[in-house]
Enzyme design. Sequence first.
Site, PDB file in Angstrom:
ATOM      1  N   ARG A 153      42.724 121.104  48.572  1.00  0.00           N
ATOM      2  CA  ARG A 153      41.966 120.035  47.904  1.00  0.00           C
ATOM      3  C   ARG A 153      42.868 118.877  47.464  1.00  0.00           C
ATOM      4  NH1 ARG A 153      39.276 121.577  43.033  1.00  0.00           N
ATOM      5  NH2 ARG A 153      37.595 120.106  43.394  1.00  0.00           N
ATOM      6  N   ILE A 154      44.046 119.226  46.922  1.00  0.00           N
ATOM      7  CA  ILE A 154      44.920 118.155  46.412  1.00  0.00           C
ATOM      8  C   ILE A 154      45.577 117.393  47.565  1.00  0.00           C
ATOM      9  CG2 ILE A 154      46.993 117.652  45.052  1.00  0.00           C
ATOM     10  CD1 ILE A 154      46.182 120.035  43.229  1.00  0.00           C
ATOM     11  N   ASP A 173      49.883 122.402  57.599  1.00  0.00           N
ATOM     12  CA  ASP A 173      49.268 123.522  56.891  1.00  0.00           C
ATOM     13  C   ASP A 173      49.065 124.631  57.911  1.00  0.00           C
ATOM     14  OD1 ASP A 173      47.570 125.233  55.258  1.00  0.00           O
ATOM     15  OD2 ASP A 173      47.267 123.459  54.009  1.00  0.00           O
ATOM     16  N   PRO A 204      50.443 126.082  47.365  1.00  0.00           N
ATOM     17  CA  PRO A 204      50.712 127.060  46.314  1.00  0.00           C
ATOM     18  C   PRO A 204      52.036 127.765  46.600  1.00  0.00           C
ATOM     19  CG  PRO A 204      48.923 127.811  47.750  1.00  0.00           C
ATOM     20  CD  PRO A 204      49.328 126.460  48.241  1.00  0.00           C
ATOM     21  N   ASN A 209      56.984 131.139  50.881  1.00  0.00           N
ATOM     22  CA  ASN A 209      57.475 129.748  50.917  1.00  0.00           C
ATOM     23  C   ASN A 209      58.415 129.384  49.763  1.00  0.00           C
ATOM     24  OD1 ASN A 209      55.679 129.474  48.841  1.00  0.00           O
ATOM     25  ND2 ASN A 209      54.233 128.160  49.936  1.00  0.00           N
ATOM     26  N   ALA A 231      53.732 120.169  43.027  1.00  0.00           N
ATOM     27  CA  ALA A 231      53.100 121.486  43.257  1.00  0.00           C
ATOM     28  C   ALA A 231      53.784 122.565  42.420  1.00  0.00           C
ATOM     29  CB  ALA A 231      53.127 121.812  44.741  1.00  0.00           C
ATOM     30  N   ARG A 232      54.847 123.155  42.932  1.00  0.00           N
ATOM     31  CA  ARG A 232      55.590 124.168  42.192  1.00  0.00           C
ATOM     32  C   ARG A 232      57.082 123.989  42.458  1.00  0.00           C
ATOM     33  NH1 ARG A 232      51.781 124.575  39.513  1.00  0.00           N
ATOM     34  NH2 ARG A 232      50.556 126.414  38.967  1.00  0.00           N
ATOM     35  N   GLU A 261      60.857 126.506  35.009  1.00  0.00           N
ATOM     36  CA  GLU A 261      60.306 125.704  33.907  1.00  0.00           C
ATOM     37  C   GLU A 261      59.528 126.559  32.907  1.00  0.00           C
ATOM     38  OE1 GLU A 261      57.840 123.066  36.469  1.00  0.00           O
ATOM     39  OE2 GLU A 261      56.119 123.912  35.440  1.00  0.00           O
TER      40      GLU A 261
HETATM   41  C1  COI Z   1      47.914 124.239  37.722  1.00  0.00           C
HETATM   42  O1  COI Z   1      46.746 124.110  37.322  1.00  0.00           O
HETATM   43  O2  COI Z   1      48.217 125.080  38.577  1.00  0.00           O
HETATM   44  C2  COI Z   1      48.952 123.353  37.200  1.00  0.00           C
HETATM   45  O3  COI Z   1      49.940 123.187  37.851  1.00  0.00           O
HETATM   46  C3  COI Z   1      48.772 122.780  35.827  1.00  0.00           C
HETATM   47  C4  COI Z   1      49.137 123.783  34.773  1.00  0.00           C
HETATM   48  C5  COI Z   1      50.596 124.004  34.692  1.00  0.00           C
HETATM   49  C6  COI Z   1      48.636 123.403  33.412  1.00  0.00           C
END
Ligand code: COI
Length: 327
Positions: A153-154, A173, A204, A209, A231-232, A261
């Site tokens: 979606r993003i 993807d 994700p 990954n 993303a992450r 983090e």
């Molecule tokens: C998520 O919704 O997965 C985010 O990355 C935001 C969350 C850290 C508050």
Amino acid sequence: MKIFVYNYREFDEAEYFQKFSREYQVELGISTEAPALENAHLAQGYEYISIITSRIDAELMRRFHEMGVKMISTRTVGYDHIDLEAAKKYRMQVSNVSYSPECVADYTIMLMLMSIRRMKRIMQREEINDFSLPGIQGRELHNFTVGVLGTGRIGKAVIRDLSGFGCRICAYDRYEDEAVKAYASYEKLDTIYRECDLITLHMPLGDENVHLIDRDAIARMKDGVVIVNTARGGLIDTKALINGIESGKIGAAGLDVIEDEFGMYYYDLKSDVLSKRDLYILRGFPNVVVTPHMAFYTDQAVSDMVRHSIESCILRKEGKEDPWAVL
Ligand code: COI
């Protein structure tokens, strides 16, 4: 029904928790703390708990299971902070939420523009009356080939937004989405690394990954490539990123997320000595914008996070299909 809410935030979530708990007749227990072994007892008597991104490891999962908790709903899209193997072992139900992808898409475009227009230095220099031009010339997005990794979606919203800038867009993807093909061409990772001037991450994080962007991937990218990550943090090997920036291989980066983090973001730690050397290094570069995982943070998203978390617990309790079910 009753839900225990961890990491409850008075200043922004409270109004939505009040609104939706009244609407759905849900009784809430609340704690502003992150869930931990020390405060797990607070959820005693609750079968449903709502959390954000704090780690739920096997030990904490077992503790919640022993207390009779049946379901953990994370008020986030990502759920890499939850040990799903442990959840399966203890038959814990897990759900996430969805929110409008526009919040992250807008922010991503902002980081792209900030990166290619050298906005960090422009703002720092303006503050000290340095109005000179050398060192801050930017580039124009329509001249870029942009690689979007992840077309959920993003990623899809980012691609749609980018199409208005007139740049060439390449997508990657495992699953191709027909709607994306109106604006972008799906390419192999290697092609993206070889041809893209800017690469933005929207996938994700999973076992497969972790450190997708490592030393080897960076070596295959174009010289001066711009990297944006909303993303992450774990998708990028931070040491390789730092080396890439130092060598000039990476021309700029916009990072809303970094590795490691957990336990740091969303707390006021200004008087603490943090053991986060990589963060300090990244922050020190003139061509790197670091923000503290804020891309999601809008009124609309916070409302959606709260509402969907409550709705998801209710659907499970009623034995109905839960669109946010992870397990
Ligand atoms: C998520 O919704 O997965 C985010 O990355 C935001 C969350 C850290 C508050």
